[in-house]
Structures are given as C-alpha cells and as structure tokens.
Design a protein around this motif. Structure first.
Motif, PDB file in Angstrom:
ATOM      1  N   HIS A 182       0.819  -1.209   0.000  1.00  0.00           N
ATOM      2  CA  HIS A 182       0.000   0.000   0.000  1.00  0.00           C
ATOM      3  C   HIS A 182       0.858   1.267   0.000  1.00  0.00           C
ATOM      4  N   LEU A 183       2.120   1.143   0.363  1.00  0.00           N
ATOM      5  CA  LEU A 183       3.018   2.295   0.350  1.00  0.00           C
ATOM      6  C   LEU A 183       3.720   2.466  -0.996  1.00  0.00           C
ATOM      7  N   PHE A 184       3.841   1.391  -1.753  1.00  0.00           N
ATOM      8  CA  PHE A 184       4.530   1.458  -3.033  1.00  0.00           C
ATOM      9  C   PHE A 184       3.766   2.230  -4.109  1.00  0.00           C
ATOM     10  N   PRO A 185       2.422   2.166  -4.180  1.00  0.00           N
ATOM     11  CA  PRO A 185       1.727   2.865  -5.270  1.00  0.00           C
ATOM     12  C   PRO A 185       2.015   4.358  -5.343  1.00  0.00           C
ATOM     13  N   THR A 186       2.373   4.967  -4.236  1.00  0.00           N
ATOM     14  CA  THR A 186       2.670   6.395  -4.276  1.00  0.00           C
ATOM     15  C   THR A 186       3.867   6.665  -5.176  1.00  0.00           C
ATOM     16  N   ARG A 187       4.658   5.665  -5.458  1.00  0.00           N
ATOM     17  CA  ARG A 187       5.836   5.806  -6.306  1.00  0.00           C
ATOM     18  C   ARG A 187       5.457   5.714  -7.792  1.00  0.00           C
ATOM     19  N   GLN A 188       4.256   5.200  -8.108  1.00  0.00           N
ATOM     20  CA  GLN A 188       3.867   4.990  -9.496  1.00  0.00           C
ATOM     21  C   GLN A 188       3.812   6.298 -10.290  1.00  0.00           C
ATOM     22  N   ALA A 189       3.192   7.319  -9.728  1.00  0.00           N
ATOM     23  CA  ALA A 189       3.090   8.608 -10.416  1.00  0.00           C
ATOM     24  C   ALA A 189       4.474   9.207 -10.633  1.00  0.00           C
ATOM     25  N   GLU A 190       5.327   9.057  -9.649  1.00  0.00           N
ATOM     26  CA  GLU A 190       6.691   9.576  -9.749  1.00  0.00           C
ATOM     27  C   GLU A 190       7.454   8.862 -10.874  1.00  0.00           C
ATOM     28  N   MET A 191       7.287   7.538 -10.957  1.00  0.00           N
ATOM     29  CA  MET A 191       7.946   6.796 -12.027  1.00  0.00           C
ATOM     30  C   MET A 191       7.417   7.229 -13.391  1.00  0.00           C
ATOM     31  N   ALA A 192       6.108   7.394 -13.510  1.00  0.00           N
ATOM     32  CA  ALA A 192       5.510   7.816 -14.776  1.00  0.00           C
ATOM     33  C   ALA A 192       6.035   9.188 -15.177  1.00  0.00           C
ATOM     34  N   ASP A 193       6.133  10.097 -14.230  1.00  0.00           N
ATOM     35  CA  ASP A 193       6.661  11.437 -14.520  1.00  0.00           C
ATOM     36  C   ASP A 193       8.098  11.369 -15.030  1.00  0.00           C
ATOM     37  N   LYS A 194       8.906  10.555 -14.392  1.00  0.00           N
ATOM     38  CA  LYS A 194      10.305  10.432 -14.805  1.00  0.00           C
ATOM     39  C   LYS A 194      10.419   9.799 -16.192  1.00  0.00           C
ATOM     40  N   LEU A 195       9.560   8.807 -16.471  1.00  0.00           N
ATOM     41  CA  LEU A 195       9.561   8.194 -17.794  1.00  0.00           C
ATOM     42  C   LEU A 195       9.132   9.200 -18.856  1.00  0.00           C
ATOM     43  N   ASN A 196       8.135  10.028 -18.549  1.00  0.00           N
ATOM     44  CA  ASN A 196       7.692  11.053 -19.484  1.00  0.00           C
ATOM     45  C   ASN A 196       8.796  12.064 -19.735  1.00  0.00           C
ATOM     46  N   MET A 197       9.512  12.454 -18.690  1.00  0.00           N
ATOM     47  CA  MET A 197      10.630  13.400 -18.849  1.00  0.00           C
ATOM     48  C   MET A 197      11.713  12.798 -19.747  1.00  0.00           C
ATOM     49  N   GLU A 198      11.970  11.495 -19.553  1.00  0.00           N
ATOM     50  CA  GLU A 198      12.972  10.812 -20.366  1.00  0.00           C
ATOM     51  C   GLU A 198      12.535  10.778 -21.828  1.00  0.00           C
ATOM     52  N   ARG A 199      11.259  10.514 -22.041  1.00  0.00           N
ATOM     53  CA  ARG A 199      10.715  10.439 -23.396  1.00  0.00           C
ATOM     54  C   ARG A 199      10.812  11.795 -24.089  1.00  0.00           C
ATOM     55  N   LYS A 200      10.606  12.850 -23.341  1.00  0.00           N
ATOM     56  CA  LYS A 200      10.655  14.215 -23.888  1.00  0.00           C
ATOM     57  C   LYS A 200      12.090  14.732 -24.024  1.00  0.00           C
ATOM     58  N   GLY A 201      13.042  13.969 -23.501  1.00  0.00           N
ATOM     59  CA  GLY A 201      14.436  14.358 -23.600  1.00  0.00           C
ATOM     60  C   GLY A 201      14.846  15.415 -22.581  1.00  0.00           C
ATOM     61  N   ALA A 202      14.110  15.524 -21.505  1.00  0.00           N
ATOM     62  CA  ALA A 202      14.399  16.521 -20.481  1.00  0.00           C
ATOM     63  C   ALA A 202      15.509  16.078 -19.564  1.00  0.00           C
TER      64      ALA A 202
END
Length: 90
Positions: free
Chosen positions: A70-90
């Motif tokens: 139940h504590l791990f899901p809070t990391r999901q949004a953070e991972m998605a944000d980092k993946l999006n930043m990587e995809r955008k080349g940021a």
C-alpha cells in the motif's frame, strides 16, 4: 561468548527510553517493533526496491515485504513522470 550481549542495552532499558521519549515529545508511545515498520516505510519512501528492503530487514520472502504494498503505489506517479521526462528528452 554465549553470555555476551548482541546489543549493549536491555529490553527494559529500551522500553523505559521509549516511554520517556514519547512522554517528552507528547506523542503516543509505540511498540519497539513498530520502529521496524517505520524503518521499512522510510526505505520505501526513499525509493529503495522491495528486494533491497527484504534483504536488509531479513525477510525470508519478498512476499513479506509486499505486505507494505500500500506504500509502493505512491511511487507509481513519480515513475511515470520520470519516464515522461525521459521520453521528452528533459
């Protein structure tokens, strides 16, 4: 030696100090074992993997660590944000 202590303090000393500290801080006293749960929660929040945490705290199976899932899901949004930043080349 068989009579040597692993820890320099006794269980009763820890209990007294937990009581004293809780009273001084004005918070509810928790069990000493609850510190283990707080430690695991902090490690999750710091971004460590379940496997690394299980190894650190001596869980025989990673399934035990996933009781904190139940504590791990809070990391999901953070991972998605980092993946999006990587995809955008940021």
């Amino acid at each position: 030696e068989p009579t040597d202590r692993i820890f320099a303090v006794t269980k009763s000393y820890l209990h007294r100090e937990m009581d004293r500290g809780a009273k001084e801080a004005g918070v509810k006293r928790i069990r000493i074992h609850d510190l283990r749960h707080s430690h695991i929660s902090l490690l999750i929040d710091m971004g460590f993997t379940a496997l690394a945490i299980a190894d650190r705290v001596g869980h025989e199976s990673i399934d035990i660590t996933y009781r904190y899932a139940h504590l791990f899901p809070t990391r999901q949004a953070e991972m998605a944000d980092k993946l999006n930043m990587e995809r955008k080349g940021a």
